[in-house]
Design a protein around this motif. Structure first.
Motif, short mmCIF file in Angstrom:
data_model
loop_
_atom_site.label_atom_id
_atom_site.label_comp_id
_atom_site.label_asym_id
_atom_site.label_seq_id
_atom_site.Cartn_x
_atom_site.Cartn_y
_atom_site.Cartn_z
N ASP A 80 0.90 16.80 2.80
CA ASP A 80 1.52 17.88 2.02
C ASP A 80 1.69 17.50 0.54
O ASP A 80 2.17 18.30 -0.25
CB ASP A 80 2.86 18.27 2.62
CG ASP A 80 3.86 17.11 2.65
OD1 ASP A 80 3.48 15.97 2.31
OD2 ASP A 80 5.02 17.35 3.03
N GLY A 81 1.31 16.26 0.16
CA GLY A 81 1.42 15.82 -1.24
C GLY A 81 2.84 15.45 -1.63
O GLY A 81 3.18 15.45 -2.81
N GLY A 82 3.68 15.11 -0.66
CA GLY A 82 5.08 14.76 -0.94
C GLY A 82 5.22 13.48 -1.73
O GLY A 82 4.27 12.96 -2.31
N ALA A 83 6.43 12.96 -1.76
CA ALA A 83 6.75 11.76 -2.52
C ALA A 83 5.98 10.56 -1.97
O ALA A 83 5.78 10.43 -0.76
CB ALA A 83 8.24 11.49 -2.46
N PRO A 84 5.53 9.65 -2.84
CA PRO A 84 4.83 8.45 -2.37
C PRO A 84 5.78 7.53 -1.61
O PRO A 84 6.98 7.51 -1.85
CB PRO A 84 4.32 7.79 -3.65
CG PRO A 84 5.08 8.40 -4.76
CD PRO A 84 5.63 9.70 -4.29
N ARG A 85 5.19 6.77 -0.68
CA ARG A 85 5.98 5.83 0.12
C ARG A 85 5.14 4.60 0.46
O ARG A 85 3.92 4.67 0.47
CB ARG A 85 6.50 6.50 1.38
CG ARG A 85 5.43 6.90 2.35
CD ARG A 85 5.98 7.78 3.49
NE ARG A 85 5.12 7.93 4.61
CZ ARG A 85 3.95 8.56 4.63
NH1 ARG A 85 3.47 9.09 3.55
NH2 ARG A 85 3.25 8.65 5.74
N VAL A 99 0.86 -1.18 0.00
CA VAL A 99 0.00 0.00 0.00
C VAL A 99 0.89 1.22 0.00
O VAL A 99 1.80 1.35 0.83
CB VAL A 99 -0.93 0.02 1.24
CG1 VAL A 99 -1.79 1.28 1.23
CG2 VAL A 99 -1.80 -1.22 1.28
N LEU A 100 0.62 2.14 -0.94
CA LEU A 100 1.38 3.38 -1.07
C LEU A 100 0.49 4.56 -0.73
O LEU A 100 -0.70 4.56 -1.02
CB LEU A 100 1.86 3.57 -2.51
CG LEU A 100 2.49 2.36 -3.20
CD1 LEU A 100 2.79 2.69 -4.66
CD2 LEU A 100 3.74 1.94 -2.49
N THR A 101 1.09 5.58 -0.13
CA THR A 101 0.35 6.81 0.18
C THR A 101 1.27 8.00 0.02
O THR A 101 2.47 7.85 -0.18
CB THR A 101 -0.25 6.76 1.60
OG1 THR A 101 -1.17 7.83 1.76
CG2 THR A 101 0.83 6.86 2.67
#
Length: 192
Positions: free
Chosen positions: A120-125, A114-116
């Protein structure tokens, strides 16, 4: 000519008074039906689960921008399937990715991640591993629907079963509950 056994009936011949009586009766029924209307309908549609709309700039995380926690040696990890949806009810979509090593032979096991993005809309992780590749399972069908992740899983009953031919089938469902993804087996799940 013989006289009729049935006397001539007076009501078999219409006269203007008959038409007037019929018209008056029909008008009375119409007037009465407009006064005696049924009450307003009180049935209501069931309320839908509360969902928050995603902000206009909320894009689902892109799996291509993430390094997955899977050990592939000299080959790279590839995203086999992906789907997005709001799994935790925060109004921002998550992406679920089915990933395996790009092996030239055999059937490499899959990982489900699962990625989110942060608020703040930063890089996915990667925030959760639903299925670890170390389990030796592959995903044959997969969906994100109604806040849940569902998958059809193929595995092996023993190390003696050839890796080409999984002999165990199961269904899994993950749903966000109390701050974690909880796995359950959906109704109708089966194994071979």
């Amino acid at each position: 000519m013989q006289p009729s056994a049935v006397p001539e009936l007076a009501h078999t011949h219409t006269r203007p008074i008959h038409w007037l009586a019929t018209a008056t009766a029909v008008a009375g029924v119409v007037a009465l039906s407009s006064v005696l209307q049924p009450g307003a309908a009180t049935a209501a549609q069931p309320s839908a689960p509360e969902t928050r709309s995603a902000p206009a700039n909320a894009a689902a995380p892109d799996p291509a921008a993430v390094e997955f926690p899977i050990e592939c040696g000299p080959v790279k990890a590839v995203v086999k399937k992906k789907a997005s949806g709001d799994l935790d009810g925060d109004g921002r979509p998550e992406t679920v990715a089915v990933v395996h090593c790009d092996s030239p032979m055999g059937t490499p096991p899959d990982g489900v991640y699962v990625l989110t993005r942060g608020a703040d809309g930063g890089a996915p992780r990667v925030v959760a591993t639903l299925l670890d590749p170390k389990d030796g399972t592959t995903v044959s069908d997969f969906a994100v629907r109604d806040g849940a992740v569902t998958a059809a899983l193929l595995g092996y009953s023993s190390p003696d079963v050839p890796r080409c031919c999984p002999d165990v089938h199961s269904d899994a469902k993950w749903r966000w509950q109390n701050g974690a993804f909880v796995r359950s087996q959906p109704a109708g799940a089966r194994s071979v």
